[in-house]
Design a protein around this motif. Structure first.
Motif, PDB file in Angstrom:
ATOM      1  N   ILE A   1      62.314 -61.181-139.823  1.00 47.75           N
ATOM      2  CA  ILE A   1      62.130 -60.128-138.820  1.00 47.75           C
ATOM      3  C   ILE A   1      62.651 -60.651-137.498  1.00 47.75           C
ATOM      4  CG2 ILE A   1      60.494 -58.622-137.643  1.00 47.75           C
ATOM      5  CD1 ILE A   1      58.581 -59.024-139.992  1.00 47.75           C
ATOM      6  N   CYS A   2      63.717 -60.049-137.011  1.00 44.93           N
ATOM      7  CA  CYS A   2      64.311 -60.441-135.730  1.00 44.93           C
ATOM      8  C   CYS A   2      63.931 -59.408-134.679  1.00 44.93           C
ATOM      9  CB  CYS A   2      65.831 -60.508-135.838  1.00 44.93           C
ATOM     10  SG  CYS A   2      66.432 -61.696-137.046  1.00 44.93           S
ATOM     11  N   LEU A   3      63.465 -59.883-133.550  1.00 43.42           N
ATOM     12  CA  LEU A   3      63.073 -59.002-132.447  1.00 43.42           C
ATOM     13  C   LEU A   3      63.816 -59.415-131.188  1.00 43.42           C
ATOM     14  CD1 LEU A   3      60.967 -56.693-131.705  1.00 43.42           C
ATOM     15  CD2 LEU A   3      59.597 -58.532-130.732  1.00 43.42           C
ATOM     16  N   HIS A   4      64.361 -58.422-130.491  1.00 42.37           N
ATOM     17  CA  HIS A   4      65.059 -58.650-129.224  1.00 42.37           C
ATOM     18  C   HIS A   4      64.642 -57.537-128.275  1.00 42.37           C
ATOM     19  CE1 HIS A   4      69.106 -58.932-126.846  1.00 42.37           C
ATOM     20  NE2 HIS A   4      68.118 -59.576-126.245  1.00 42.37           N
ATOM     21  N   THR A   5      64.034 -57.883-127.147  1.00 40.99           N
ATOM     22  CA  THR A   5      63.480 -56.856-126.269  1.00 40.99           C
ATOM     23  C   THR A   5      63.479 -57.299-124.812  1.00 40.99           C
ATOM     24  OG1 THR A   5      61.522 -55.485-125.864  1.00 40.99           O
ATOM     25  CG2 THR A   5      61.136 -57.735-126.602  1.00 40.99           C
ATOM     26  N   ASP A   6      63.462 -56.322-123.930  1.00 39.86           N
ATOM     27  CA  ASP A   6      63.186 -56.591-122.518  1.00 39.86           C
ATOM     28  C   ASP A   6      61.921 -55.861-122.079  1.00 39.86           C
ATOM     29  OD1 ASP A   6      63.971 -53.956-122.396  1.00 39.86           O
ATOM     30  OD2 ASP A   6      65.718 -54.289-121.111  1.00 39.86           O
ATOM     31  N   SER A   7      61.128 -55.413-123.065  1.00 44.93           N
ATOM     32  CA  SER A   7      59.904 -54.666-122.784  1.00 44.93           C
ATOM     33  C   SER A   7      58.840 -55.576-122.173  1.00 44.93           C
ATOM     34  CB  SER A   7      59.344 -54.041-124.065  1.00 44.93           C
ATOM     35  OG  SER A   7      58.053 -53.515-123.862  1.00 44.93           O
ATOM     36  N   VAL A   8      58.109 -55.050-121.200  1.00 45.17           N
ATOM     37  CA  VAL A   8      57.024 -55.812-120.572  1.00 45.17           C
ATOM     38  C   VAL A   8      55.864 -56.019-121.547  1.00 45.17           C
ATOM     39  CG1 VAL A   8      57.608 -55.014-118.257  1.00 45.17           C
ATOM     40  CG2 VAL A   8      56.003 -53.683-119.641  1.00 45.17           C
ATOM     41  N   CYS A   9      55.868 -55.310-122.661  1.00 46.33           N
ATOM     42  CA  CYS A   9      54.806 -55.467-123.658  1.00 46.33           C
ATOM     43  C   CYS A   9      54.916 -56.796-124.399  1.00 46.33           C
ATOM     44  CB  CYS A   9      54.852 -54.321-124.669  1.00 46.33           C
ATOM     45  SG  CYS A   9      54.532 -52.687-123.968  1.00 46.33           S
ATOM     46  N   PHE A  10      56.073 -57.442-124.325  1.00 46.93           N
ATOM     47  CA  PHE A  10      56.301 -58.687-125.043  1.00 46.93           C
ATOM     48  C   PHE A  10      56.588 -59.814-124.059  1.00 46.93           C
ATOM     49  CE2 PHE A  10      57.255 -55.351-128.038  1.00 46.93           C
ATOM     50  CZ  PHE A  10      56.781 -55.829-129.245  1.00 46.93           C
ATOM     51  N   THR A  11      55.808 -60.897-124.154  1.00 48.43           N
ATOM     52  CA  THR A  11      56.054 -62.049-123.295  1.00 48.43           C
ATOM     53  C   THR A  11      57.228 -62.868-123.828  1.00 48.43           C
ATOM     54  OG1 THR A  11      54.422 -63.331-124.542  1.00 48.43           O
ATOM     55  CG2 THR A  11      53.658 -62.201-122.561  1.00 48.43           C
ATOM     56  N   LYS A  12      57.453 -62.805-125.119  1.00 52.09           N
ATOM     57  CA  LYS A  12      58.578 -63.492-125.738  1.00 52.09           C
ATOM     58  C   LYS A  12      59.646 -62.456-126.063  1.00 52.09           C
ATOM     59  CE  LYS A  12      59.408 -67.159-129.087  1.00 52.09           C
ATOM     60  NZ  LYS A  12      58.775 -68.002-130.115  1.00 52.09           N
ATOM     61  N   LYS A  13      60.825 -62.610-125.497  1.00 52.34           N
ATOM     62  CA  LYS A  13      61.847 -61.574-125.581  1.00 52.34           C
ATOM     63  C   LYS A  13      62.725 -61.685-126.817  1.00 52.34           C
ATOM     64  CE  LYS A  13      60.253 -60.201-121.668  1.00 52.34           C
ATOM     65  NZ  LYS A  13      59.266 -59.107-121.660  1.00 52.34           N
ATOM     66  N   ILE A  14      62.812 -62.855-127.396  1.00 51.69           N
ATOM     67  CA  ILE A  14      63.626 -63.069-128.590  1.00 51.69           C
ATOM     68  C   ILE A  14      62.806 -63.860-129.597  1.00 51.69           C
ATOM     69  CG2 ILE A  14      65.732 -64.125-129.520  1.00 51.69           C
ATOM     70  CD1 ILE A  14      66.931 -63.892-126.703  1.00 51.69           C
TER      71      ILE A  14
END
Length: 210
Positions: free
Chosen positions: A32-45
């Protein structure tokens, strides 16, 4: 890809691999790969590996924690004739799991659920995720997420050595230091292409082991 108030959450379910418990028993897990700039996630990648039974656990926890206020999407159905050697069945399941996560990540209420973050961004087992979400571990949810970082293997010998130290993601092994996870070299940069490289790294969760 999910865009919410100009914030992007991209998730991929890919790279199915057969993992062996022992000589007679094996299971399939997925990256499962996640890439985000959402403030909901402290870890972006991030990149972790999960198996189908863990997806089932996640759905049950999200349903219970949301107190039935949210109608959760369905997982691909459990197939009693599912074969680890059937490429079409594996592809269909993988697509269904990705669709499930994409729909989950569109719901702001679910984005606040600790179990979701631990599932997506830590390699803790189900029992450890439950304990961490309940505040019963020495480490917090944020520490469990941030504790899983990238570690380079310089040779096949190193990879095999560390793989031999790993334990099954469903086990209660308290010494699980290194997880058998392969991710792309490109994930160390902001301009990711999860599907375009064969360079492998591993995910090390040593700082959050108990």
């Amino acid at each position: 890809m999910i865009e919410e108030s100009e914030q992007v959450i991209s998730v991929w379910v890919r790279d199915p691999r057969i993992q062996k418990n022992d000589f007679w028993h094996a299971y399939m897990d997925y990256e499962i790969c996640l890439h985000t700039d959402s403030v909901c996630f402290t870890k972006k990648i991030s990149s972790v590996r999960r198996r189908y039974s863990e997806f089932v656990w996640l759905r049950q926890k999200l349903q219970a924690n949301s107190m039935l206020m949210v109608q959760l999407p369905e997982l691909p159905p459990k197939n009693p004739f599912f074969s680890l050697n059937n490429a079409q069945q594996i592809t269909d399941r993988m697509k269904g799991l990705q669709k499930f996560l994409e729909q989950i990540l569109q719901n702001p209420l679910l984005l606040s659920d600790s179990c979701l973050h631990l599932f997506l961004q830590s390699q803790l087992s189900v029992s450890k995720m439950e304990a961490c979400a309940a505040g019963l571990t020495r480490y917090s949810v944020a520490q469990a997420v941030q504790g899983c970082g990238l570690r380079r293997f310089h040779s096949e010998e190193d990879l095999q050595k560390d793989h031999s130290m790993s334990c099954d993601s469903d086990s209660d092994c308290s010494e699980c230091k290194i997880s058998n996870v392969a991710i792309n070299k490109a994930e160390s940069t902001a301009s990711l292409d999860f599907m375009g490289t064969s360079q492998e790294e591993t995910l090390s969760c040593s700082s959050v082991s108990t």
